[in-house]
Design a protein around this motif. Structure first.
Motif, mmCIF file in Angstrom:
data_model
loop_
_atom_site.group_PDB
_atom_site.id
_atom_site.type_symbol
_atom_site.label_atom_id
_atom_site.label_comp_id
_atom_site.label_asym_id
_atom_site.label_seq_id
_atom_site.Cartn_x
_atom_site.Cartn_y
_atom_site.Cartn_z
ATOM 1 N N THR A 171 0.829 -1.200 0.000
ATOM 2 C CA THR A 171 0.000 0.000 0.000
ATOM 3 C C THR A 171 0.866 1.253 0.000
ATOM 4 N N ILE A 172 1.913 1.252 0.813
ATOM 5 C CA ILE A 172 2.809 2.411 0.870
ATOM 6 C C ILE A 172 3.472 2.642 -0.486
ATOM 7 N N LYS A 173 3.964 1.589 -1.107
ATOM 8 C CA LYS A 173 4.641 1.719 -2.397
ATOM 9 C C LYS A 173 3.691 2.236 -3.460
ATOM 10 N N SER A 174 2.480 1.699 -3.488
ATOM 11 C CA SER A 174 1.488 2.155 -4.462
ATOM 12 C C SER A 174 1.127 3.616 -4.243
ATOM 13 N N SER A 175 0.969 4.000 -2.974
ATOM 14 C CA SER A 175 0.613 5.379 -2.645
ATOM 15 C C SER A 175 1.731 6.339 -3.007
ATOM 16 N N LEU A 176 2.973 5.931 -2.761
ATOM 17 C CA LEU A 176 4.125 6.754 -3.131
ATOM 18 C C LEU A 176 4.217 6.941 -4.646
ATOM 19 N N SER A 177 3.829 5.934 -5.385
ATOM 20 C CA SER A 177 3.943 5.994 -6.841
ATOM 21 C C SER A 177 2.912 6.915 -7.474
#
Length: 304
Positions: A171-177
């Protein structure tokens, strides 16, 4: 983006809407509402997007939003309205016990939400609401639908319940992207540095870690790092700004970080440069800390 254009478009707080339940009282909570409320005080057309249950808590939240003259889009769903128990026994370090199987975890993506997204000049979202798969998908679809010039602010705001993380690396990686503005505290920056193996240097500093994160996620153009009483940094693509934390008599820190974000984004939309917007955000946040409510009216002299 000039003020005239931004005032015609929405500044959105998207995610959890809930009751913060303190030992002797409760108040409307959730970062999206706090962010939208403060951005609205800078002259913008703000809106809160979330979901509530068909219950008394949900009806009471609607009344609170209306009392604060804060526009909203709230779907009524089959789960109960969200609540959080706030433990303030440690001064200036509140602890949260968060109910997760609640309305804000199942915000549906609707035709109306898609229309709001297309008229959006800024949207602030976090990690907590994405603990629910329905809301996680909705937030992703909303971000994909906003205009190219929209500020997409990811206020990471990591939470846990009794040590159990209410977030995932995915979730963090997707949100950062998907964001172009990232807001973290110093602990969250350190966490991201370790998770993404950005530096092996034990003496790494705030700017080095932030710049490495911007290299890893090159869609991120601004990083905000708050450090409590040690001040705050904001890093842009070509400039940086440091502001010390004003010394004030603190009454309540809940919601102060959201006021920082709302004031910073509201100021950028009004044509302020990064350093001036940072200064305004720091002063607004400090003022909010002196108030008993996280949604006070901000004095005009602090907005310039």
């Amino acid at each position: 983006m000039n003020q005239k254009i931004s005032n015609m478009r929405h500044v959105v707080g998207l995610g959890e809407l809930l009751w913060d339940c303190f030992p002797n009282y409760r108040r409307m909570g959730g970062a999206p509402a706090n962010f939208a409320y403060h951005a609205a005080q800078f002259g913008h057309k703000a809106k809160v997007i979330s979901a509530i249950g068909d219950d008394e808590n949900g009806k009471a939240l609607v009344k609170e939003l209306e009392a604060h003259q804060l526009p909203y889009h709230l779907d009524c769903v089959d789960l109960p309205t969200g609540t959080v128990r706030v433990d303030t026994s440690v001064k200036n370090d509140p602890k949260y016990t968060i109910k997760t199987d609640v309305a804000w975890s199942v915000i549906p993506f609707t035709v109306e939400l898609a229309e709001i997204a297309r008229s959006c000049c800024a949207v602030c979202y976090g990690t907590l609401a994405q603990y629910g798969s329905v809301s996680r998908e909705t937030i992703g679809l909303f971000l994909d639908a906003v205009p190219n010039d929209c500020y997409k602010i990811y206020d990471i705001n990591l939470r846990d319940n009794s040590g159990e993380a209410l977030y995932s690396i995915g979730t963090i990686k997707s949100s950062l992207s998907k964001c172009n503005v990232l807001k973290v505290n110093i602990g969250e920056l350190d966490y991201l540095t370790k998770v993404f193996s950005l530096s092996n240097d034990e003496e790494k500093n705030v700017e080095v870690c932030s710049r490495l994160l911007m290299e890893r996620f090159n869609n991120v153009k601004i990083i905000i790092v708050t450090m409590g009483t040690d001040g705050s940094w904001i890093f842009g693509s070509e400039e940086s700004s440091f502001q010390p934390t004003p010394k004030v008599e603190v009454k309540d820190v809940v919601g102060a970080g959201d006021s920082f974000t709302g004031a910073f984004v509201g100021s950028l939309l009004n044509g302020k440069g990064l350093r001036d917007a940072h200064r305004i955000a720091v002063n607004v946040s400090a003022y909010v800390c002196t108030q008993p409510d996280g949604m006070p009216i901000i004095p005009e002299n602090l907005k310039h």
